[in-house]
Scaffold this motif. Structure first.
Motif, short mmCIF file in Angstrom:
data_model
loop_
_atom_site.label_atom_id
_atom_site.label_comp_id
_atom_site.label_asym_id
_atom_site.label_seq_id
_atom_site.Cartn_x
_atom_site.Cartn_y
_atom_site.Cartn_z
N THR A 3 0.86 -1.18 0.00
CA THR A 3 0.00 0.00 0.00
C THR A 3 0.89 1.23 0.00
O THR A 3 2.12 1.12 0.10
N THR A 4 0.29 2.40 -0.12
CA THR A 4 1.07 3.64 -0.11
C THR A 4 1.33 4.10 1.31
O THR A 4 2.46 4.35 1.71
N ILE A 5 0.25 4.22 2.11
CA ILE A 5 0.36 4.66 3.50
C ILE A 5 -0.19 3.56 4.41
O ILE A 5 -1.34 3.15 4.27
N ALA A 6 0.62 3.09 5.34
CA ALA A 6 0.18 2.14 6.36
C ALA A 6 -0.17 2.92 7.62
O ALA A 6 0.66 3.70 8.11
N ILE A 7 -1.37 2.72 8.13
CA ILE A 7 -1.85 3.43 9.31
C ILE A 7 -2.02 2.42 10.44
O ILE A 7 -2.71 1.42 10.28
N VAL A 8 -1.39 2.69 11.57
CA VAL A 8 -1.50 1.80 12.72
C VAL A 8 -2.49 2.43 13.69
O VAL A 8 -2.24 3.50 14.25
N GLY A 9 -3.62 1.76 13.89
CA GLY A 9 -4.64 2.27 14.82
C GLY A 9 -5.90 2.68 14.10
O GLY A 9 -5.86 3.55 13.21
N ALA A 10 -7.04 2.08 14.48
CA ALA A 10 -8.33 2.37 13.84
C ALA A 10 -9.26 3.11 14.77
O ALA A 10 -10.48 2.91 14.75
N GLY A 11 -8.69 3.99 15.59
CA GLY A 11 -9.52 4.94 16.32
C GLY A 11 -9.96 6.04 15.37
O GLY A 11 -9.72 5.99 14.16
N SER A 41 -16.47 0.38 21.85
CA SER A 41 -16.89 0.36 23.25
C SER A 41 -16.18 1.41 24.09
O SER A 41 -16.55 1.64 25.25
N ARG A 42 -15.14 2.06 23.56
CA ARG A 42 -14.40 3.04 24.33
C ARG A 42 -15.26 4.27 24.58
O ARG A 42 -15.80 4.87 23.66
N ILE A 43 -15.36 4.68 25.84
CA ILE A 43 -16.10 5.88 26.21
C ILE A 43 -15.10 7.03 26.29
O ILE A 43 -14.20 7.02 27.13
N ARG A 44 -15.25 8.00 25.42
CA ARG A 44 -14.26 9.08 25.34
C ARG A 44 -14.96 10.43 25.22
O ARG A 44 -16.10 10.59 25.60
N GLN A 100 -17.40 10.62 20.95
CA GLN A 100 -16.33 10.04 20.15
C GLN A 100 -16.71 8.67 19.61
O GLN A 100 -16.34 8.31 18.49
N THR A 101 -17.46 7.90 20.39
CA THR A 101 -17.93 6.60 19.91
C THR A 101 -18.73 6.75 18.64
O THR A 101 -18.59 5.96 17.69
N GLU A 102 -19.58 7.78 18.59
CA GLU A 102 -20.40 8.00 17.40
C GLU A 102 -19.56 8.46 16.22
O GLU A 102 -19.82 8.08 15.07
N VAL A 103 -18.56 9.30 16.49
CA VAL A 103 -17.63 9.71 15.43
C VAL A 103 -16.95 8.49 14.83
O VAL A 103 -16.85 8.34 13.61
N THR A 104 -16.48 7.60 15.70
CA THR A 104 -15.80 6.38 15.24
C THR A 104 -16.74 5.53 14.40
O THR A 104 -16.36 5.03 13.33
#
Length: 392
Positions: A3-11, A41-44, A100-104
């Motif tokens: 791939t072109t850009i590898a992104i670590v983390g799907a927050g 499930s993360r409450i932020r 933030q949960t809804e944004v995700t």
């Protein structure tokens, strides 16, 4: 894989970056060590600056936000029982209350609709080659050891993630302050006690009356770091919160059984630079702010918004040298947000060991700002959010 850009983390930061890159025609893959359900499930946080809303607009992930989010044109400071309203219009822009949960969730749906690739429940992630021109990720997914070759790696994997730890010792400078208290938070399905957020300074400690919707509230009280959630029944929490509110708010407070209860420690943290070779850090991987200033999520989104624009310059504009300025540009905003978050925390919390003179000076500083239109505008401008950085 390639791939072109590898992104670590799907927050939210990683997902937003993926969407911004997709929009620019830049291929990317996101890897996440947790399941999608766990991420959701993360409450932020729940206070979105207008800059964050604009970024979500730009990737088509804001329809539900505009339908369900609550636009706030101000917030209240409750100073030892005295209520002071801060008009955010004096700072130029409102904020939007949307969890933030809804944004995700919205970003996950947008990515799925566009066919973006996100790999969940990925184990043993290792990042390599960032000092050269051929970076890679090694990881295990569904029991299969996989290598993902790429042009660049972006770490959106939080404070405890692998990305920052990949950078060799001695490269990063760390700035940190750990506060001797935390926030005990409770989520409850009751209407908010006030139409706007209330930040309360009280001799017993700080309190915050926040919300997620017109029927779901989020409340916090300052507690010592050694406190345990199990020692706080719902009844004890409500009694303590009432004690820190003004009589009119305490009388209006509607209580109920907690849906979630937790204690979050507070810290200020920054690493410089926010990049090394072909590895870039964004969000909590590079900086953490105490939540008093409502900056954490917004800073992360600003990071990836800036980074996406620099990748666009590098690929579509033929200016790969633009990427070298990411850290410099991002840190300008990061430190302004750190200062405001530290200031709000210092002014509104009961600080262990603080002498009586300094306590009175803090009160006088707040009074000085609140006594002038310019002072109120300064608070409003910082709370509503600092402008994003761009190339000169």
């Amino acid at each position: 894989m390639r791939t072109t850009i590898a992104i670590v983390g799907a927050g939210p930061a990683g997902l937003l970056l993926g969407q911004l890159l997709q929009r620019a025609g830049i291929d990317n893959v996101i890897v996440e060590r947790r399941s999608a359900d766990y991420v959701l499930s993360r409450i932020r946080a729940g206070v979105l600056e207008q800059g964050t809303v604009d970024l979500l607009d730009s990737v088509g992930a804001s329809q539900r936000l505009h339908a369900e989010g609550i636009v706030h044109h101000g917030f209240e400071l409750l100073l030892d029982g005295r209520r002071e309203h801060i008009d955010l219009d004096a700072g130029g822009v409102p904020v939007t209350i949307y969890g933030q949960t809804e944004v995700t969730r919205d970003l996950m749906d947008a990515r799925a609709a566009q066919g973006g690739q996100t790999l969940y429940e990925v184990d043993d992630v290792a990042i390599g080659g960032v000092d050269g021109d051929r970076p890679w990720l090694d990881f295990t997914v569904d029991g299969v050891v996989t290598r993902l070759d790429c042009d660049y790696v972006v770490g959106c994997d939080g404070f405890h993630g692998v990305s920052r730890r990949t950078i060799p010792e001695g490269v990063l400078r760390t700035y940190e302050r750990v506060y001797p208290f935390g926030w005990l938070g409770i989520l409850v399905d009751t209407p908010p006690v006030n139409d706007e957020l209330v930040y309360a300074r009280h001799a017993r400690g700080f309190a915050l009356c926040s919300m997620r919707s017109a029927s779901r509230s989020r409340y916090y009280v300052q507690v010592p770091t050694e406190e345990r959630v199990d020692d706080w029944s719902d009844a004890r929490f409500w009694n303590e919160l009432r004690a820190r509110l003004s009589p009119d708010l305490a009388e209006r407070l509607q209580t109920g059984p907690s849906l979630e209860k937790s204690i979050a420690p507070l810290r200020s943290f920054v690493v410089e630079p926010m990049q090394h070779g072909r590895l870039f850090l964004a969000g909590d991987a590079a900086h953490i702010v105490p939540p008093t200033g409502a900056k954490g999520l917004n800073l992360a989104m600003a990071d990836v918004g800036l980074l996406a624009s620099l990748f666009d310059k590098a690929y579509a504009g033929g200016e790969p040298q633009a990427l070298a300025r990411y850290s410099e540009l991002a840190l300008r905003r990061v430190w302004r947000a750190q200062r405001f978050s530290w200031w709000m925390t210092s002014m509104l919390h009961t600080l262990p060991g603080l002498d009586a003179f300094t306590t009175r000076v803090h009160g006088a500083e707040l009074d000085t700002l609140l006594a002038s239109r310019a002072g109120r505008a300064t608070i409003a401008e910082a709370y509503a959010g600092f402008p994003g950085q761009t190339l000169d």
